[in-house]
Design an enzyme around this catalytic site. Structure first.
Site, PDB file in Angstrom:
ATOM      1  CB  ALA A   1      -0.907   0.014   1.237  1.00 29.94           C
ATOM      2  CB  CYS A   2       0.377   4.762  -0.873  1.00 26.34           C
ATOM      3  SG  CYS A   2      -0.752   5.487   0.327  1.00 26.34           S
TER       4      CYS A   2
END
Length: 279
Positions: A176-177
């Site tokens: 995920a970011c």
């Protein structure tokens, strides 16, 4: 009606074929990578994988994403996004993900028109629909389509199909970011994103594949896959982790006894926070 995996795969191909041409929001994760690969197999050069590059994307993830599309000769475009310049994003409330995806899809829409593609697609699947993901609202507002969801594919089924196609991303750990590691209410900056990225690189170098370093100001809360926790809890390994991560600017380093779990930062959100984020 319950479909077999073969039927779902065929439905995915039909869905992609009907799109005609498409820009695929591509992060390098298993879902978006399989979608990009499938779109290229069905549409050829009538598709383009678009990678959103900013400080919230680890350099290692960008490199791996580009390597995958190069290997499979998938047309790829790196789009430099500027969500950090948006105060609504950087203040980091429960709508952060919406503002990030709104930036992405707004920029992709401009590219879609400029390059004369018909659609924008992204990697939402059946499992994502039940999770707290404000970015899905941004996708809906920009009329992005979700072919994996249309084909009723779940995450495990996408991995099975990727495995059958002998794609390297089949076993890729979830990612995920970097901004998802910053506690809500703490401003997202290039500096704290870099701290998280470097801390996770340290853990990867020590042989831990599935990790998160959650940024709580002076405190770094480390999540490691439960299967790897016994090794992480040895004094030898702890004595390697702690000083290395403190050097990045953290005063305290703690190992989360629950281990890695996706979206753990959302545990503190109230019902009203969630409702406001999806409105």
């Amino acid at each position: 009606m319950n479909m077999t995996l073969t039927e779902k795969s065929a439905l995915l191909d039909r869905t992609l074929s009907q799109l005609g041409s498409v820009l695929v929001a591509y992060s390098g994760g298993t879902d978006s990578a399989y979608l990009a690969w499938s779109a290229h197999r069905v549409l050829g050069d009538n598709m383009l994988a678009v990678i959103a590059d900013s400080a919230s994307l680890p350099r290692a993830e960008l490199s791996a994403a580009v390597d995958f599309t190069k290997t499979h000769k998938i047309p790829t475009y790196i789009l430099h996004t500027e969500e950090l310049e948006n105060a609504d994003y950087s203040r980091n409330d429960s709508r952060r993900c919406f503002h990030c995806k709104d930036e992405l899809f707004s920029r992709m829409e401009k590219e879609r028109k400029r390059l004369a593609y018909r659609h924008i697609a992204y990697g939402m699947n059946m499992d994502d629909k039940g999770e707290f993901r404000p970015g899905q609202m941004a996708a809906e507002q920009h009329r992005a389509v979700a072919p994996l969801f249309t084909a009723q594919l779940r995450k495990s089924e996408i991995r099975t199909l990727a495995r059958a196609a002998e794609l390297s991303i089949a076993e890729k750990p979830a990612s995920a970011c970097l901004a998802s590691r910053i506690e809500y209410g703490r401003a997202v900056t290039k500096e704290n994103l870099s701290q998280v990225e470097l801390a996770e690189e340290i853990l990867h170098e020590l042989g831990f594949s599935q990790v998160r370093v959650r940024h709580h100001g002076d405190l770094a809360r480390i999540e490691i896959d439960r299967a790897d926790l016994p090794r992480a809890l040895s004094m030898k390994v702890l004595d390697q982790i702690t000083p290395a991560i403190k050097e990045l600017g953290f005063q305290y380093v703690t190992l989360d006894a629950q281990g890695y779990r996706s979206g753990s930062m959302n545990d503190i959100l109230s019902a009203s926070d969630i409702l406001s984020a999806i409105r």
